[in-house]
Design an enzyme around this catalytic site. Structure first.
Site, PDB file in Angstrom:
ATOM      1  CD  GLU A  77      13.257 -90.213 -51.143  1.00  0.00           C
ATOM      2  OE1 GLU A  77      13.491 -90.546 -52.320  1.00  0.00           O
ATOM      3  OE2 GLU A  77      12.084 -90.200 -50.663  1.00  0.00           O
ATOM      4  CG  ASP A  82      11.187 -86.691 -46.508  1.00  0.00           C
ATOM      5  OD1 ASP A  82      11.856 -87.732 -46.361  1.00  0.00           O
ATOM      6  OD2 ASP A  82      10.881 -86.245 -47.637  1.00  0.00           O
TER       7      ASP A  82
END
Length: 399
Positions: free
Chosen positions: A140, A83
Site C-alpha cells: 500500500e 506492508d
C-alpha cells in the site's frame, strides 16, 4: 445485545490476536516482499476453513468463506494492508523490528491482525447468508498494491457487492470509529520540474541565467495556484518538497540547472485538472519571462479515496450499534494523505473508515520511528468488520 456478544466473542481470543500482531511487527516486510507475512496469513486462513488464494497482486492473499447459507447471491469484501515502511525503528519493546531499517510505522501489522480476528469470528459463527472475501493486500505504501490485485482480476475472480477497509488513526481516541459520507483521503500526484539556465561566476551574474533565482520565482508562483485559483470550499495542496541546485562548497559558482519535486493533493477531479493546467501555465510563463527552458513531468499516483454515502452511513450505524453514538464520528474531517484503497472504491461501492487508536498527543503518530499499534483496539476493529458482514448479509430467521 447480540452486537455486544460479537465483541465478547472476539475478546476471548484477543491475546492470540495480540501475539499475531506483535509477531508481524517483529518481522516487517516492504511492499511486494511480504513473503513471511503472506504465508502467516494464508496458513491462518486455511486452518480456519477458508479457501485460500495466494499470489494475487504478487504477494497478496484472498480468503473466501461461505456463511451458514449462501443463497443470497451476495458477497462482501474486507481489506487489510500488510506492508511495512523503510524506517529504522526506535522502539524498545520486546517485539521491535528484527529487520534493520524496516518497521511497521503505519500500523499495517495491526490491520492484518484485525482482519484475522474477523476471519476467525466469522469462521466460527458463519452467521451470515452469502460469501465473505477477505483481501490481504500488499504494497500500500506508494507502490499501488491495490491496483496490482485489481490487475490480477480481483473482483472478476472474487466478486464483491461492497468493499470495506479501515486504518488506525492516532488522532482519534482509542476505539472511536470515524467515517465520512464522501472523500476520506486525497488524490496524490507527484511532479518533477527541471530548470535549465546558464551557469557562471557568482561575481558576474549578468553573464548567467541563474536557475536558483528562477526556481525561487517558480516556487512562489506555484504557491498562488491554490490560494488564487481554487474555490475556498475545495481543499487542495501544492507542495514543493525538495530543491537541488549548485554545490554548497562552491559559493561563487552559479549552477547551470536546478531540479525540484513535490506533491499535489486534491479531492475533486475538476480541481485536480485545474491545478495541472495552471501549473503548466505557470511553468511556461516563468520560462518565457526568464528565457529559460523549464520542463515539468506530472505523475498521477493514487486517486482520491471517496466513500459511497450509503455505505459510509452503514459503517456509522454499525459502529453506533456496537459502541454507542458517543464513540462514532460520522462526519470525520478528510485527510490530505492518500491511500490506494481508492482504486478498489473506484470499482466497487463501499467505505473506508478510521479506527481510533489514540496516542497522537504523545507523539505516537503514523510514519514515526517510535510508532506502535495499540493492541487494545484490535477487538473493536474485528467486531466492525464482522458486523458489517453479518448485517449486510443477514440470515433468514429460523436458519
Amino acid at each position: 445485545m447480540y452486537a455486544r456478544s460479537v465483541i465478547e466473542a472476539i475478546n476471548l481470543f484477543h491475546d492470540e490476536l495480540t501475539a499475531v500482531r506483535q509477531n508481524i511487527h517483529a518481522h516487517p516486510e516492504l511492499g511486494f516482499q511480504e513473503v513471511r507475512t503472506s504465508a502467516l496469513v494464508a496458513n491462518a486462513l486455511a486452518a480456519l476453513g477458508y479457501t485460500v488464494h495466494r499470489g494475487i497482486g504478487k504477494t497478496g492473499i484472498v480468503g473466501v468463506l461461505d456463511g451458514k447459507c449462501n443463497d443470497s447471491a451476495r458477497s462482501i469484501g474486507l481489506r487489510a494492508d500488510m506492508d511495512a515502511l523503510p524506517i529504522l525503528e526506535q522502539g524498545s519493546h520486546p517485539y521491535a523490528s528484527t529487520n534493520a531499517g524496516v518497521m511497521h510505522a503505519c500500523g499495517h501489522d495491526g490491520h492484518t491482525a484485525v482482519l484475522l480476528g474477523a476471519a476467525r469470528y466469522l469462521a466460527e459463527t458463519r452467521n451470515f447468508n452469502g460469501r465473505v472475501v477477505l483481501i490481504f493486500q500488499p504494497a500500500e505504501e506508494g507502490l499501488g498494491g491495490a491496483k496490482a490485485m485489481l490487475d490480477d482480476g480481483l473482483f472478476e475472480r472474487f466478486p464483491c457487492d461492497a468493499i470495506y477497509g479501515l486504518h488506525n488513526w492516532p488522532g482519534l481516541p482509542a476505539g472511536v470509529i470515524g467515517v465520512n459520507p464522501g472523500p476520506m483521503m486525497a488524490a496524490a500526484d507527484h511532479f518533477e520540474i527541471h530548470i535549465e539556465g546558464r551557469g557562471g561566476h557568482g561575481a558576474h551574474a549578468y553573464q548567467t541565467n541563474d536557475p536558483v533565482v528562477i526556481a525561487a520565482q517558480l516556487i512562489s508562483a506555484l504557491q498562488t495556484i491554490v490560494s488564487r485559483n481554487v474555490p475556498a470550499p475545495d481543499s487542495a495542496v501544492v507542495t514543493v518538497a525538495a530543491v537541488t541546485a549548485g554545490n554548497l562548497q562552491a559559493m561563487n559558482v552559479i549552477p547551470k540547472d536546478a531540479h525540484m519535486v513535490g506533491t499535489v493533493r486534491t479531492f475533486n477531479p475538476v480541481v485536480q485538472e485545474q491545478i495541472i493546467q495552471r501549473m503548466q501555465e505557470v511553468v511556461d510563463g516563468i520560462a518565457a519571462a526568464f528565457k529559460a527552458t523549464i520542463t515539468m513531468k506530472y505523475h498521477r499516483l493514487f486517486p482520491a479515496t471517496v466513500n459511497t454515502p450509503e455505505h459510509a452511513a452503514f459503517v456509522a450505524d454499525v459502529a453506533t450499534e456496537l459502541f454507542g453514538a458517543d464513540m462514532v464520528v460520522p462526519n470525520l474531517i478528510p485527510s490530505m494523505g492518500s491511500e490506494d484503497f481508492s482504486f478498489m472504491l473506484q470499482r466497487r461501492p463501499g467505505a473506508y473508515f478510521r479506527l481510533g487508536q489514540g496516542g497522537a498527543e504523545s507523539g505516537c503518530v503514523l510514519h514515526n520511528s517510535a510508532f506502535d499499534f495499540n493492541d487494545a483496539v484490535i477487538p473493536a476493529g474485528s467486531a466492525m468488520f464482522s458486523r458489517l458482514v453479518e448485517r449486510s448479509m443477514p440470515l433468514v430467521s429460523g436458519r
